[in-house]
Write a protein that holds these residues in place. Sequence first.
Motif, PDB file in Angstrom:
ATOM      1  N   THR A  45       0.832  -1.211   0.000  1.00  0.00           N
ATOM      2  CA  THR A  45       0.000   0.000   0.000  1.00  0.00           C
ATOM      3  C   THR A  45       0.862   1.254   0.000  1.00  0.00           C
ATOM      4  OG1 THR A  45      -0.146  -0.090   2.425  1.00  0.00           O
ATOM      5  CG2 THR A  45      -1.916  -1.136   1.172  1.00  0.00           C
ATOM      6  N   ASP A  46       2.185   1.099  -0.031  1.00  0.00           N
ATOM      7  CA  ASP A  46       3.072   2.256  -0.153  1.00  0.00           C
ATOM      8  C   ASP A  46       3.479   2.414  -1.619  1.00  0.00           C
ATOM      9  OD1 ASP A  46       4.867   0.218  -0.582  1.00  0.00           O
ATOM     10  OD2 ASP A  46       6.176   0.712   1.110  1.00  0.00           O
ATOM     11  N   GLU A  47       4.632   3.002  -1.889  1.00  0.00           N
ATOM     12  CA  GLU A  47       5.063   3.276  -3.262  1.00  0.00           C
ATOM     13  C   GLU A  47       5.883   2.143  -3.882  1.00  0.00           C
ATOM     14  OE1 GLU A  47       4.114   6.002  -5.031  1.00  0.00           O
ATOM     15  OE2 GLU A  47       2.820   6.283  -3.296  1.00  0.00           O
ATOM     16  N   THR A  48       5.871   0.976  -3.266  1.00  0.00           N
ATOM     17  CA  THR A  48       6.723  -0.124  -3.725  1.00  0.00           C
ATOM     18  C   THR A  48       6.528  -0.451  -5.201  1.00  0.00           C
ATOM     19  OG1 THR A  48       6.901  -1.148  -1.539  1.00  0.00           O
ATOM     20  CG2 THR A  48       7.204  -2.588  -3.431  1.00  0.00           C
ATOM     21  N   PHE A  49       5.301  -0.684  -5.620  1.00  0.00           N
ATOM     22  CA  PHE A  49       5.049  -1.118  -6.994  1.00  0.00           C
ATOM     23  C   PHE A  49       5.434  -0.047  -8.000  1.00  0.00           C
ATOM     24  CE2 PHE A  49       1.939  -1.755 -10.568  1.00  0.00           C
ATOM     25  CZ  PHE A  49       2.531  -2.905 -11.073  1.00  0.00           C
ATOM     26  N   VAL A  50       5.076   1.190  -7.742  1.00  0.00           N
ATOM     27  CA  VAL A  50       5.406   2.295  -8.653  1.00  0.00           C
ATOM     28  C   VAL A  50       6.916   2.482  -8.737  1.00  0.00           C
ATOM     29  CG1 VAL A  50       5.187   4.781  -9.040  1.00  0.00           C
ATOM     30  CG2 VAL A  50       3.212   3.452  -8.270  1.00  0.00           C
ATOM     31  N   MET A  51       7.587   2.434  -7.599  1.00  0.00           N
ATOM     32  CA  MET A  51       9.028   2.582  -7.581  1.00  0.00           C
ATOM     33  C   MET A  51       9.715   1.501  -8.411  1.00  0.00           C
ATOM     34  SD  MET A  51      11.951   1.130  -6.136  1.00  0.00           S
ATOM     35  CE  MET A  51      11.309   0.199  -4.743  1.00  0.00           C
TER      36      MET A  51
END
Length: 213
Positions: A45-51
Amino acid sequence: MSVKLSVQLCSFNRCDLLKRALEALFAQDLPKDQYEIVFVDDGSTDETFVMAQEMAKTAPCRLKVLTKKNDGLPRARNVGIRQCEGEIILFMDDDTFADPALLREHVEFHERHPKAVVQGWVNHIEELEPKGPRTYKLDDYSRSFFWTSNVSVRRKFVNEVGGFDEAFQEYGYQDMELGSRVKKLVLQRYVNNKASVSHYKPPKQKKDLPRML
C-alpha cells in the motif's frame, strides 16, 4: 544469450529497503544479459510497486515487476517462479543486499555441481551503513537445507516438487518445508561463503514482541 539465472524476490511495504536491494543487484559483475530479476509486490500500500516499475525502465538487466493482492509470501514466491526464465533461481529477500560477485558465484557453483542447492553467506547487519570490516556472527549460521535469504537451485527442481506450499500464511518456515521436498530429489547442499549478502536486521524492540509471537 539465454538467461542463466533468475533472481526472485518479493516485498510488502518496504519500498526503501527494496530499492537498495535492487540497486545492489544492478551492480553485479555477471554480464547483464545472463541474469534477470523477477520481483513480486505482495499487495503493498506504499510506493513499492510504482518505484519498482520506474526502476525497470532504466535497469541494466531485465527486471520483471509483478503485483498481486496481499495473501502470503509462498503464493508470491510461486507467482515469481512461474515468470522465471533462468536455468537457476536465486531466492533473496527485500532486506538483503548483494555483494557484486553474488550472482557469478552462484552460477559458477552450479556449473560445477549440476544437482546442487547452493547456500550463500547471509551476514546480518544492524545498520544500513555498518562501520568496520565484515565479521561472521552466530546469527549468520543456519542448518536449514533451504534458506531463502540467499539460496539457489535449478528451476527444474523447484518445478518438480511443485513450488512453495501456499498453505503457509505466517512468517517463516515455508522455505524449510520446500527444502525438505527438494532434498528428496537427492540434491547436495553446498555452502559458498563467496556468494554473500548483507541482511539488514535492526535491533528488536519491546513493541515488536507481540508481532514476533
